[in-house]
Design a protein around this motif. Structure first.
Motif, PDB file in Angstrom:
ATOM      1  N   PRO A   1      -8.269 -90.161   7.850  1.00 11.76           N
ATOM      2  CA  PRO A   1      -8.160 -91.581   7.504  1.00 11.76           C
ATOM      3  C   PRO A   1      -8.542 -92.428   8.722  1.00 11.76           C
ATOM      4  N   VAL A   2      -9.348 -93.465   8.522  1.00  6.57           N
ATOM      5  CA  VAL A   2      -9.780 -94.284   9.662  1.00  6.57           C
ATOM      6  C   VAL A   2      -9.538 -95.753   9.368  1.00  6.57           C
ATOM      7  N   PHE A   3      -9.298 -96.510  10.451  1.00  7.88           N
ATOM      8  CA  PHE A   3      -9.046 -97.940  10.310  1.00  7.88           C
ATOM      9  C   PHE A   3      -9.698 -98.717  11.445  1.00  7.88           C
ATOM     10  N   LYS A   4      -9.285 -98.462  12.683  1.00 11.19           N
ATOM     11  CA  LYS A   4      -9.809 -99.203  13.828  1.00 11.19           C
ATOM     12  C   LYS A   4     -10.398 -98.267  14.882  1.00 11.19           C
ATOM     13  N   ASP A   5     -11.130 -98.878  15.830  1.00  8.77           N
ATOM     14  CA  ASP A   5     -11.711 -98.225  17.010  1.00  8.77           C
ATOM     15  C   ASP A   5     -12.844 -97.270  16.631  1.00  8.77           C
ATOM     16  N   VAL A   6     -14.029 -97.838  16.470  1.00 10.62           N
ATOM     17  CA  VAL A   6     -15.203 -97.078  16.049  1.00 10.62           C
ATOM     18  C   VAL A   6     -15.512 -95.939  17.008  1.00 10.62           C
TER      19      VAL A   6
ATOM     20  N   ALA B   1       0.875 -73.419  15.778  1.00 11.91           N
ATOM     21  CA  ALA B   1      -0.080 -72.450  16.314  1.00 11.91           C
ATOM     22  C   ALA B   1      -0.218 -72.709  17.810  1.00 11.91           C
ATOM     23  N   ASN B   2       0.368 -71.839  18.615  1.00 13.13           N
ATOM     24  CA  ASN B   2       0.463 -72.087  20.053  1.00 13.13           C
ATOM     25  C   ASN B   2      -0.829 -71.841  20.821  1.00 13.13           C
ATOM     26  N   ARG B   3      -1.849 -71.328  20.142  1.00 13.65           N
ATOM     27  CA  ARG B   3      -3.118 -71.089  20.818  1.00 13.65           C
ATOM     28  C   ARG B   3      -4.217 -72.026  20.334  1.00 13.65           C
ATOM     29  N   ALA B   4      -3.824 -73.022  19.557  1.00 19.37           N
ATOM     30  CA  ALA B   4      -4.747 -74.090  19.120  1.00 19.37           C
ATOM     31  C   ALA B   4      -4.328 -75.380  19.805  1.00 19.37           C
ATOM     32  N   VAL B   5      -5.295 -76.152  20.257  1.00 25.60           N
ATOM     33  CA  VAL B   5      -4.992 -77.406  20.967  1.00 25.60           C
ATOM     34  C   VAL B   5      -5.813 -78.547  20.381  1.00 25.60           C
ATOM     35  N   VAL B   6      -5.121 -79.627  20.050  1.00 24.80           N
ATOM     36  CA  VAL B   6      -5.770 -80.864  19.635  1.00 24.80           C
ATOM     37  C   VAL B   6      -5.138 -81.996  20.434  1.00 24.80           C
ATOM     38  N   LEU B   7      -5.922 -82.622  21.289  1.00 21.77           N
ATOM     39  CA  LEU B   7      -5.414 -83.731  22.094  1.00 21.77           C
ATOM     40  C   LEU B   7      -5.175 -84.949  21.200  1.00 21.77           C
ATOM     41  N   HIS B   8      -4.236 -85.802  21.628  1.00 16.88           N
ATOM     42  CA  HIS B   8      -3.861 -86.961  20.827  1.00 16.88           C
ATOM     43  C   HIS B   8      -3.686 -88.165  21.745  1.00 16.88           C
ATOM     44  N   HIS B   9      -4.449 -89.208  21.475  1.00 19.16           N
ATOM     45  CA  HIS B   9      -4.348 -90.416  22.296  1.00 19.16           C
ATOM     46  C   HIS B   9      -3.098 -91.212  21.944  1.00 19.16           C
ATOM     47  N   GLY B  10      -2.689 -91.210  20.685  1.00 16.62           N
ATOM     48  CA  GLY B  10      -1.400 -91.767  20.277  1.00 16.62           C
ATOM     49  C   GLY B  10      -1.346 -93.270  20.208  1.00 16.62           C
ATOM     50  N   GLY B  11      -0.731 -93.768  19.140  1.00 14.07           N
ATOM     51  CA  GLY B  11      -0.444 -95.192  19.026  1.00 14.07           C
ATOM     52  C   GLY B  11      -1.615 -96.091  18.692  1.00 14.07           C
ATOM     53  N   VAL B  12      -2.788 -95.531  18.432  1.00 11.40           N
ATOM     54  CA  VAL B  12      -3.964 -96.373  18.191  1.00 11.40           C
ATOM     55  C   VAL B  12      -3.897 -97.053  16.826  1.00 11.40           C
ATOM     56  N   SER B  13      -3.419 -96.334  15.814  1.00 10.37           N
ATOM     57  CA  SER B  13      -3.440 -96.864  14.455  1.00 10.37           C
ATOM     58  C   SER B  13      -2.513 -98.057  14.266  1.00 10.37           C
ATOM     59  N   PHE B  14      -1.298 -97.993  14.825  1.00  7.74           N
ATOM     60  CA  PHE B  14      -0.306 -99.007  14.545  1.00  7.74           C
ATOM     61  C   PHE B  14       0.117 -99.818  15.756  1.00  7.74           C
ATOM     62  N   GLY B  15      -0.078 -99.267  16.956  1.00  2.00           N
ATOM     63  CA  GLY B  15       0.236 -99.995  18.168  1.00  2.00           C
ATOM     64  C   GLY B  15       1.654-100.505  18.205  1.00  2.00           C
TER      65      GLY B  15
END
Length: 227
Positions: free
Chosen positions: A10-15, A206-220
């Protein structure tokens, strides 16, 4: 044929951040990405629709769905999930998937027939956060050479974390989609995971999979009120 999942974003802001998230998920998901289902939730940014259209032309696996009005995170997720063709991942648009992320999530799911949902490790993902558990840290806190092979492959969790959550198709058929009463978002994944656990299913990390997360962008700043 390798294990596959549709990836719902799902996308909303920050192209720029959105495009980076989608490209990283495609690149590092490889053959495990069946389709990238991008749901444009009536973005207020004029360039978003144009950028997503270009991405759809560029990648045959990218499918863009556009909401006529802003309906919020939960309904956007459900719209994407409703057109899935099997297992599906809910992926935030402010993430950065690392190599092997989806293959490992699917391997953990496939390895436990009672697993309803699987999420990866992250820098900022509450129960999935390392090195600062729950509180999180910036993406730069996770180097590329983490000794992931030394960790147990999976850990059972009391709930999943919605920044990146692989959902088993059969569990979705049994339990249904996310509850729309959660509106624009927050805690809808907790509700779904508790329904799964009540049905005798498990939620894993899954402890051997990593997905970084910038956090707080959608709702601030709205996050606290929404929670």
């Amino acid at each position: 044929m390798s294990l596959q999942a549709d990836v719902v974003v799902p996308v909303f802001k920050d192209v720029a951040l959105t495009l980076a998230a989608i490209r990283a998920a495609l690149l590092h998901g490889g053959e495990h990405v069946r389709r990238m289902i991008v749901v444009n939730d009536a973005s207020p940014e004029p360039d978003m629709a144009q950028a997503l259209a270009a991405l759809e032309r560029e990648h045959e696996r990218v499918v863009v769905l556009t909401n006529a009005r802003n309906v919020g995170f939960v309904e956007s997720c459900n719209r994407g999930l409703s057109v899935r063709a099997g297992h599906a991942v809910l992926l935030n648009s402010d993430t950065e998937a690392r190599p092997g992320w989806l293959g490992e999530l699917l391997a953990v799911l496939d390895g436990d027939p009672r697993a309803a949902a699987v999420c990866p490790l992250s820098n900022d993902g509450t129960l999935c956060s390392v090195p600062n558990y729950v509180t999180g840290s910036p993406p730069s806190a996770l180097p590329d050479d983490l000794p992931l092979a030394e960790l147990p492959r999976a850990t059972e969790l009391p709930t999943g974390v919605g920044f990146c959550l692989l959902l088993r198709n059969e569990a979705l058929e049994l339990l249904g989609l996310l509850d729309p009463k959660y509106g624009r978002g927050y805690h809808e994944e907790n509700d779904w995971c508790q329904r799964a656990r009540a049905a005798g299913l498990r939620v894993l990390r899954a402890n051997r999979a990593v997905v970084l997360h910038h956090g707080g962008v959608s709702f601030g700043a709205e996050r606290e009120a929404l929670e």
